[in-house]
Write a protein that holds these residues in place. Structure first.
Motif, mmCIF file in Angstrom:
data_model
loop_
_atom_site.group_PDB
_atom_site.id
_atom_site.type_symbol
_atom_site.label_atom_id
_atom_site.label_comp_id
_atom_site.label_asym_id
_atom_site.label_seq_id
_atom_site.Cartn_x
_atom_site.Cartn_y
_atom_site.Cartn_z
ATOM 1 N N THR A 172 0.830 -1.200 0.000
ATOM 2 C CA THR A 172 0.000 0.000 0.000
ATOM 3 C C THR A 172 0.864 1.249 0.000
ATOM 4 O O THR A 172 0.595 2.220 -0.729
ATOM 5 N N LEU A 173 1.894 1.258 0.835
ATOM 6 C CA LEU A 173 2.800 2.404 0.864
ATOM 7 C C LEU A 173 3.501 2.588 -0.472
ATOM 8 O O LEU A 173 3.709 3.727 -0.935
ATOM 9 N N ALA A 174 3.877 1.474 -1.113
ATOM 10 C CA ALA A 174 4.522 1.568 -2.433
ATOM 11 C C ALA A 174 3.555 2.148 -3.460
ATOM 12 O O ALA A 174 3.939 2.992 -4.288
ATOM 13 N N ASN A 175 2.288 1.725 -3.417
ATOM 14 C CA ASN A 175 1.292 2.274 -4.343
ATOM 15 C C ASN A 175 1.080 3.771 -4.103
ATOM 16 O O ASN A 175 0.944 4.550 -5.057
ATOM 17 N N SER A 180 1.846 9.271 -5.840
ATOM 18 C CA SER A 180 2.402 10.606 -5.610
ATOM 19 C C SER A 180 3.338 11.013 -6.735
ATOM 20 O O SER A 180 3.315 12.162 -7.204
ATOM 21 N N ALA A 181 4.158 10.056 -7.198
ATOM 22 C CA ALA A 181 5.075 10.363 -8.297
ATOM 23 C C ALA A 181 4.292 10.675 -9.574
ATOM 24 O O ALA A 181 4.630 11.605 -10.322
ATOM 25 N N GLY A 182 3.227 9.886 -9.844
ATOM 26 C CA GLY A 182 2.412 10.141 -11.036
ATOM 27 C C GLY A 182 1.742 11.508 -10.977
ATOM 28 O O GLY A 182 1.662 12.228 -11.976
ATOM 29 N N LEU A 183 1.239 11.859 -9.829
ATOM 30 C CA LEU A 183 0.615 13.180 -9.690
ATOM 31 C C LEU A 183 1.635 14.293 -9.886
ATOM 32 O O LEU A 183 1.323 15.350 -10.456
ATOM 33 N N LYS A 184 2.849 14.053 -9.404
ATOM 34 C CA LYS A 184 3.892 15.062 -9.579
ATOM 35 C C LYS A 184 4.226 15.236 -11.052
ATOM 36 O O LYS A 184 4.444 16.356 -11.527
ATOM 37 N N GLU A 185 4.289 14.122 -11.823
ATOM 38 C CA GLU A 185 4.585 14.220 -13.250
ATOM 39 C C GLU A 185 3.466 14.939 -14.005
ATOM 40 O O GLU A 185 3.713 15.640 -14.986
ATOM 41 N N ARG A 186 2.227 14.722 -13.601
ATOM 42 C CA ARG A 186 1.079 15.346 -14.276
ATOM 43 C C ARG A 186 0.682 16.665 -13.620
ATOM 44 O O ARG A 186 -0.464 17.102 -13.732
ATOM 45 N N GLY A 187 1.616 17.268 -12.950
ATOM 46 C CA GLY A 187 1.322 18.537 -12.286
ATOM 47 C C GLY A 187 0.798 19.608 -13.229
ATOM 48 O O GLY A 187 -0.216 20.263 -12.939
ATOM 49 N N PRO A 188 1.455 19.840 -14.399
ATOM 50 C CA PRO A 188 0.933 20.872 -15.325
ATOM 51 C C PRO A 188 -0.489 20.569 -15.796
ATOM 52 O O PRO A 188 -1.325 21.471 -15.902
#
Length: 312
Positions: A172-175, A180-188
């Motif tokens: 769960t923590l890994a997911n 979080s990383a995906g949201l950071k990449e799709r920030g714009p």
């Protein structure tokens, strides 16, 4: 000589000090002996294992006496009898209750007597003070259940922290980390979506303002028409009330003249019909006379002019 004099002075001072202490002890003992106590007793159904003779007895939190005896009740062996004494003048009342209480965190159990109601009479010396279950007794009774509950909680925690649950928590923590990383990449893209949402909200707000303005304009436009319609409705209601009044008057008139109307429809109506026929004939005769007058008035009044005037 000086040394002996100094030793003599010190010894005299010590003797005077000991004599003063002895006199103070005698005075304190005499004062203590002047204090009178009243004895009472209480019977407890729970455990009194920590209660000892000379344990303090408190009245509303104030020390007023001590426990004098702890033994099995001679009348009921299932109860423990505790004898105690309190200073005379302590207002123990008939609704006062005796309970056991902890003297300190380190341990030690004492007795506490509640104040009772001031409207109740005083309890005579030597009487029984009703015992009540104290917090200590309730804690002692509930301790096994509390320990069992703590044991069940510990077992549940151990089950929650099993290897399978630990692995699931790790996944769960890994997911969450990947999310979080995906949201950071799709920030714009997220920022653009938020900007579009703000624009849509602003357009909705503008539309709401326009609708409000349209409603105000409709209210201004339909205001006079609504007033005229209300006037027409009021006039119609007034006319309806007038017709209703007229109808009531006609009904009353018919009710008052019901017999004359019956006579008129029976006899007078027939005579009126005959009169109308005669008047019709009269009108026809008058019409013929009028035509004769129009055609030849002289002949109508002088008869036939060709006959001449007879000789006298």
């Amino acid at each position: 000589m000086e040394t002996r004099a100094r030793h003599l002075a010190v010894g005299s001072f010590v003797l005077l000090l000991l004599a003063g202490a002895f006199i103070f002890v005698l005075w304190a003992a005499k004062f203590q002996g002047q204090v009178s106590y009243n004895g009472y007793y209480a019977r407890f159904s729970g455990s009194v294992s920590q209660l000892r003779v000379d344990s303090t007895v408190n009245y509303g939190g104030i020390p007023v006496g001590r426990v004098t005896d702890v033994r099995i009740d001679p009348e009921d062996s299932a109860l423990a009898r505790v004898d105690f004494e309190v200073r005379a003048g302590t207002p123990i009342r008939v609704d006062s209750q005796a309970t056991l209480e902890l003297q300190s965190i380190a341990g030690g159990v004492g007795m506490s007597v509640s104040r009772g109601s001031s409207s109740q009479p005083l309890l005579p010396a030597g009487s029984e003070v009703p015992a009540a279950a104290s917090a200590l007794e309730r804690l002692t009774r509930q301790a096994p259940d509390l320990i069992a509950k703590i044991d069940r909680i510990a077992n549940n925690l151990n089950a929650m922290l099993s290897r399978e649950n630990q692995q699931a928590l790790t996944d769960t923590l890994a997911n969450l980390r990947d999310l979080s990383a995906g949201l950071k990449e799709r920030g714009p893209q997220i920022d653009a979506l938020i900007a579009d949402s703000d624009a849509a909200v602003n357009r909705v707000g503008d539309a709401g303002d326009k609708f409000s303005k349209l409603a105000a304009d409709l209210q201004k436009t339909l205001g006079p028409a609504a007033r005229e319609a209300q006037k027409a409705v009021d006039a119609f209601e007034k006319m309806a009330r007038s017709f209703e009044g007229t109808s009531d008057q006609m009904n009353a008139l018919v009710a008052e003249n019901r017999e004359p109307l019956r006579q008129f429809s029976g006899t007078a109506l027939y005579e009126a019909t005959d009169l109308l026929a005669q008047m019709r004939d009269l009108v026809a005769s008058m019409a013929r006379i009028s035509q004769e007058l129009e055609r030849d008035p002289a002949r109508f009044f002088l008869s036939d002019r060709n006959k001449g005037v007879p000789a006298p």
